[in-house]
Design an enzyme around this catalytic site. Sequence first.
Site, PDB file in Angstrom:
ATOM      1  N   GLY A   1       0.362  -5.140   0.866  1.00 12.39           N
ATOM      2  CA  GLY A   1      -0.892  -5.110   0.124  1.00 12.39           C
ATOM      3  C   GLY A   1      -0.802  -5.780  -1.226  1.00 12.39           C
TER       4      GLY A   1
ATOM      5  N   GLU B   1       4.267  -5.700   7.087  1.00 15.24           N
ATOM      6  CA  GLU B   1       3.542  -4.600   7.740  1.00 15.24           C
ATOM      7  C   GLU B   1       3.951  -4.377   9.191  1.00 15.24           C
ATOM      8  OE1 GLU B   1       0.556  -5.965   4.535  1.00 15.24           O
ATOM      9  OE2 GLU B   1       2.160  -6.837   5.750  1.00 15.24           O
TER      10      GLU B   1
ATOM     11  N   GLU C   1      -1.422  -9.336  -0.562  1.00 17.55           N
ATOM     12  CA  GLU C   1      -2.845  -9.492  -0.271  1.00 17.55           C
ATOM     13  C   GLU C   1      -3.688  -9.390  -1.534  1.00 17.55           C
ATOM     14  OE1 GLU C   1      -3.529  -7.812   4.152  1.00 17.55           O
ATOM     15  OE2 GLU C   1      -2.509  -6.400   2.808  1.00 17.55           O
TER      16      GLU C   1
ATOM     17  N   ALA D   1       0.844  -1.195   0.000  1.00 17.79           N
ATOM     18  CA  ALA D   1       0.000   0.000   0.000  1.00 17.79           C
ATOM     19  C   ALA D   1       0.876   1.240   0.000  1.00 17.79           C
ATOM     20  CB  ALA D   1      -0.917  -0.010   1.215  1.00 17.79           C
TER      21      ALA D   1
END
Length: 297
Positions: free
Chosen positions: A147, A170, A150, A104
């Site tokens: 991300g 993360e 994911e 992200a």
Amino acid sequence: MLRNILSPAFIRPLSNQKTLAVRALSTSVICRPAAVDEQKTYTHILTETRGKVGLITLNRPKALNALCSDLFTEVNEALRAYDNQSDIGAVVITGSKKAFAAGADIKEMKDNTFVDTYKTNFLGHWAEMTQIKKPIIAAVNGYALGGGCELAMMCDIIYAGDKAVFGQPEIKLGVIPGAGGTQRLVKAVGKSKAMEMVLTGNVNLNATEALQLGLVSKVVPADDLVEEAVKTASTIASMSQPSVQMAKEAINQSFEVPLSAGLRWERILFQSLFGTADQREGMNAFAEKRAAKFTNK
């Protein structure tokens, strides 16, 4: 909704099961816009149609395709459009240049408070991907971290280029994976490896390791990755689409409901396909030793 459908009170006689299945599938899909406009210029993604396959390329190469909100909004818009396009049977998502998506966008996240993330529904737009009925293949060409990992796991099939790297770092940012990384990863690689990856933030998997653990289904030379993913997507797109979409629904439910409920739902979906034109064509074609010509009816 699904648990209510699967309760004994909702299990109807065979004559009503097809209606149940169709209604459940149709109501699980989000609002659909028009088909992808190939002339449209997106800011953060590229779209292309290859036969019956939609191809989405994440295109923020200078940021290693970091997943800002605007990028994910565009991905969801393109996915919904392909889902609504009758001549598209499957979608491939890949990344430009060296990365699939390296996580992200930290610049967008770093000053957020709980109230900010709650008010803006910060991760809500990620969940929209799970409502797409058509199969999605991730063609992971490079870094799939945070991300990005994911995002790959949100897809239905993951192909990895031989230079692909998967990780969930993360914890090093003072947070945890928030878009499925603690839930999907453990189902893919097992509890111990998932704990090691998430709790240390240091353990990244190369393509071979990801294949051995079951996170990906195939490793392909980087130069052939997209073509191989499109080839598989084309095979899927050539099948009866009601069958494909119901199969995807049934497999996904195996992660969400008890085995007994999943088996009941599988039977409903299985039985609902009998009497359709595609079921008759598929079985006749097999008996006649020829390729089936499905009409998606």
